[in-house]
Design an enzyme around this catalytic site. Structure first.
Site, PDB file in Angstrom:
ATOM      1  N   ASP A  62       0.846  -1.198   0.000  1.00 11.21           N
ATOM      2  CA  ASP A  62       0.000   0.000   0.000  1.00 11.21           C
ATOM      3  C   ASP A  62       0.883   1.251   0.000  1.00 11.21           C
ATOM      4  O   ASP A  62       1.594   1.521   0.980  1.00 11.21           O
ATOM      5  CB  ASP A  62      -0.899  -0.025   1.243  1.00 11.21           C
ATOM      6  CG  ASP A  62      -1.895   1.128   1.255  1.00 11.21           C
ATOM      7  OD1 ASP A  62      -1.760   2.061   0.435  1.00 11.21           O
ATOM      8  OD2 ASP A  62      -2.814   1.079   2.094  1.00 11.21           O
ATOM      9  N   SER A 141      -3.738  14.691 -13.452  1.00 12.31           N
ATOM     10  CA  SER A 141      -5.070  14.585 -14.063  1.00 12.31           C
ATOM     11  C   SER A 141      -5.479  15.966 -14.560  1.00 12.31           C
ATOM     12  O   SER A 141      -5.035  16.989 -14.018  1.00 12.31           O
ATOM     13  CB  SER A 141      -6.083  14.113 -13.022  1.00 12.31           C
ATOM     14  OG  SER A 141      -7.393  14.217 -13.521  1.00 12.31           O
ATOM     15  N   TYR A 154      -9.768  14.390  -4.749  1.00  8.00           N
ATOM     16  CA  TYR A 154      -8.978  13.901  -5.886  1.00  8.00           C
ATOM     17  C   TYR A 154      -8.318  15.093  -6.593  1.00  8.00           C
ATOM     18  O   TYR A 154      -7.109  15.095  -6.848  1.00  8.00           O
ATOM     19  CB  TYR A 154      -9.880  13.125  -6.841  1.00  8.00           C
ATOM     20  CG  TYR A 154      -9.207  12.617  -8.088  1.00  8.00           C
ATOM     21  CD1 TYR A 154      -8.389  11.487  -8.048  1.00  8.00           C
ATOM     22  CD2 TYR A 154      -9.389  13.245  -9.312  1.00  8.00           C
ATOM     23  CE1 TYR A 154      -7.769  11.009  -9.186  1.00  8.00           C
ATOM     24  CE2 TYR A 154      -8.781  12.778 -10.459  1.00  8.00           C
ATOM     25  CZ  TYR A 154      -7.971  11.660 -10.406  1.00  8.00           C
ATOM     26  OH  TYR A 154      -7.359  11.200 -11.547  1.00  8.00           O
ATOM     27  N   ALA A 156      -7.758  18.047  -5.420  1.00 12.28           N
ATOM     28  CA  ALA A 156      -6.765  18.682  -4.539  1.00 12.28           C
ATOM     29  C   ALA A 156      -5.453  17.898  -4.564  1.00 12.28           C
ATOM     30  O   ALA A 156      -4.362  18.483  -4.625  1.00 12.28           O
ATOM     31  CB  ALA A 156      -7.314  18.762  -3.114  1.00 12.28           C
ATOM     32  N   SER A 157      -5.571  16.553  -4.547  1.00 19.56           N
ATOM     33  CA  SER A 157      -4.344  15.739  -4.538  1.00 19.56           C
ATOM     34  C   SER A 157      -3.579  15.915  -5.849  1.00 19.56           C
ATOM     35  O   SER A 157      -2.345  15.947  -5.865  1.00 19.56           O
ATOM     36  CB  SER A 157      -4.672  14.265  -4.302  1.00 19.56           C
ATOM     37  OG  SER A 157      -5.357  13.703  -5.408  1.00 19.56           O
ATOM     38  N   LYS A 158      -4.317  16.041  -6.946  1.00 16.41           N
ATOM     39  CA  LYS A 158      -3.659  16.180  -8.249  1.00 16.41           C
ATOM     40  C   LYS A 158      -3.085  17.593  -8.433  1.00 16.41           C
ATOM     41  O   LYS A 158      -2.016  17.760  -9.020  1.00 16.41           O
ATOM     42  CB  LYS A 158      -4.644  15.837  -9.368  1.00 16.41           C
ATOM     43  CG  LYS A 158      -5.085  14.370  -9.367  1.00 16.41           C
ATOM     44  CD  LYS A 158      -3.922  13.417  -9.553  1.00 16.41           C
ATOM     45  CE  LYS A 158      -4.367  11.990  -9.780  1.00 16.41           C
ATOM     46  NZ  LYS A 158      -3.228  11.081 -10.000  1.00 16.41           N
TER      47      LYS A 158
END
Ligand SMILES: NC(=O)c1ccc[n+]([C@@H]2O[C@H](COP(=O)([O-])OP(=O)(O)OC[C@H]3O[C@@H](n4cnc5c(N)ncnc54)[C@H](OP(=O)(O)O)[C@@H]3O)[C@@H](O)[C@H]2O)c1
Length: 283
Positions: A62, A141, A154, A156-158
């Site tokens: 993980d 993305s 998602y 924000a992470s990208k």
């Protein structure tokens, strides 16, 4: 670019873009280390890669766990002596109403999608410096550019990944370590089947190979950033509006995919009972 006998670590290699990319590195003669959680799929990938590049293998675990993410690089270098290409591709999407998101889920999205890329990169840089260079390609993305509805964490992470990649490009200048970031639009992979809540998008989806091609182009031409597909009219229009008329874009997206009133009412009722976000039990 000579890929033979170079070592490529590809995260998220058990399916989709990562799978196709890992195989493409092996076809070019690189030793591939595929990384993901589903070991059976990684074994199958490793078998395919070994027909071109016999030393290829995998590491199952993980990437939301920092110790594992760092060990991916450590074990790779211990086994193969070097790491030339690092493709940070693993991610989860967590498509859901923000009212339904727990703090743990929000944190996990950041750990898998963004922090794992920081951890593998930090572990890889000393080896790349020692061996005289390398390439790091981060798979972000289009959501980093235009935040789609119900994909707040998602996106924000990208967006973090894009800022990290740009900063890294500056900070690693002169080191011969090249950093790229690819922003895919809709790609036809199983990620769409893993969504937590229904997705409104039913438009065209492109084959994962277009992302793989962009990865090799970024490495070979030392390009920093690509959006693929390059000429999709919807993506081009969204980029234009985001740059010059961001409020028009926001209102347009809100109209196309409005938040149902009953979702807001239920969230309000849970809040009145003292619930935190994501605590969906009605009691
Ligand atoms: N498909 C699209 O429309 C699209 C659009 C824009 C960007 N992207 C990006 O492209 C990349 C690849 O996605 P994809 O479309 O190929 O989807 P995918 O087939 O679902 O691939 C995601 C990969 O990440 C791995 N992964 C997920 N969580 C992990 C964890 N905690 N630890 C280790 N590995 C993990 C998955 O493997 P396991 O489940 O076996 O761990 C899988 O191999 C992602 O970064 C995604 O955000 C995709």
């Amino acid at each position: 670019m000579d890929y033979a006998q170079k070592v490529a670590v590809v995260t998220g290699a058990s399916s989709g873009i990562g799978y196709v990319t890992a195989r493409a590195f092996a076809e070019r003669g690189s030793i591939v280390v595929g990384v993901a959680r589903r070991e059976g799929l990684l074994q199958k990938l490793a078998e395919e890669c070994r027909t071109h590049s016999p030393a290829s293998g995998y590491l199952a675990g993980d990437l939301g766990d920092r110790e594992f993410a760092e060990r991916v690089i450590g074990d790779t270098v211990q086994r193969h002596g070097r790491v030339d290409f690092l493709v940070n591709n693993a991610a989860i999407s967590k498509h859901k109403q923000f009212y339904h998101m727990t703090a743990d889920e929000a944190e996990y999205v950041m750990r898998v999608n963004f922090l794992s890329c920081v951890w593998t990169t930090m572990a890889a840089i000393p080896h790349m410096l020692r061996q005289g260079g390398g390439s790091i390609v981060n798979i972000s993305s289009f959501a980093a550019k235009v935040s789609p509805p119900r994909e707040t964490m998602y996106a924000a992470s990208k967006a973090a990944m894009n800022a990290f990649s740009e900063g890294l490009w500056n900070d690693l200048a002169g080191s011969n370590i090249h950093v790229s970031v690819i922003n895919p639009g809709p790609i036809d992979t199983e990620i769409w089947l893993k969504e937590d809540e229904p997705v409104a998008y039913h438009g065209p989806k492109y084959p994962p190979e277009i992302v793989t091609d962009a990865i090799f182009e970024a490495i070979e031409k030392r390009r920093h950033e690509f959006t693929v597909p390059r000429r999709n009219p919807q993506l081009v229009m969204a980029r234009f509006l985001r740059l010059f008329f961001p409020s028009v874009l926001r209102y347009g997206i809100a109209r196309m995919e409005p938040v149902p009133g009953e979702i807001v009412d239920r969230a309000r009722a849970r809040a009145a009972r003292g619930k935190r976000l994501g605590e969906l039990d009605e009691g």
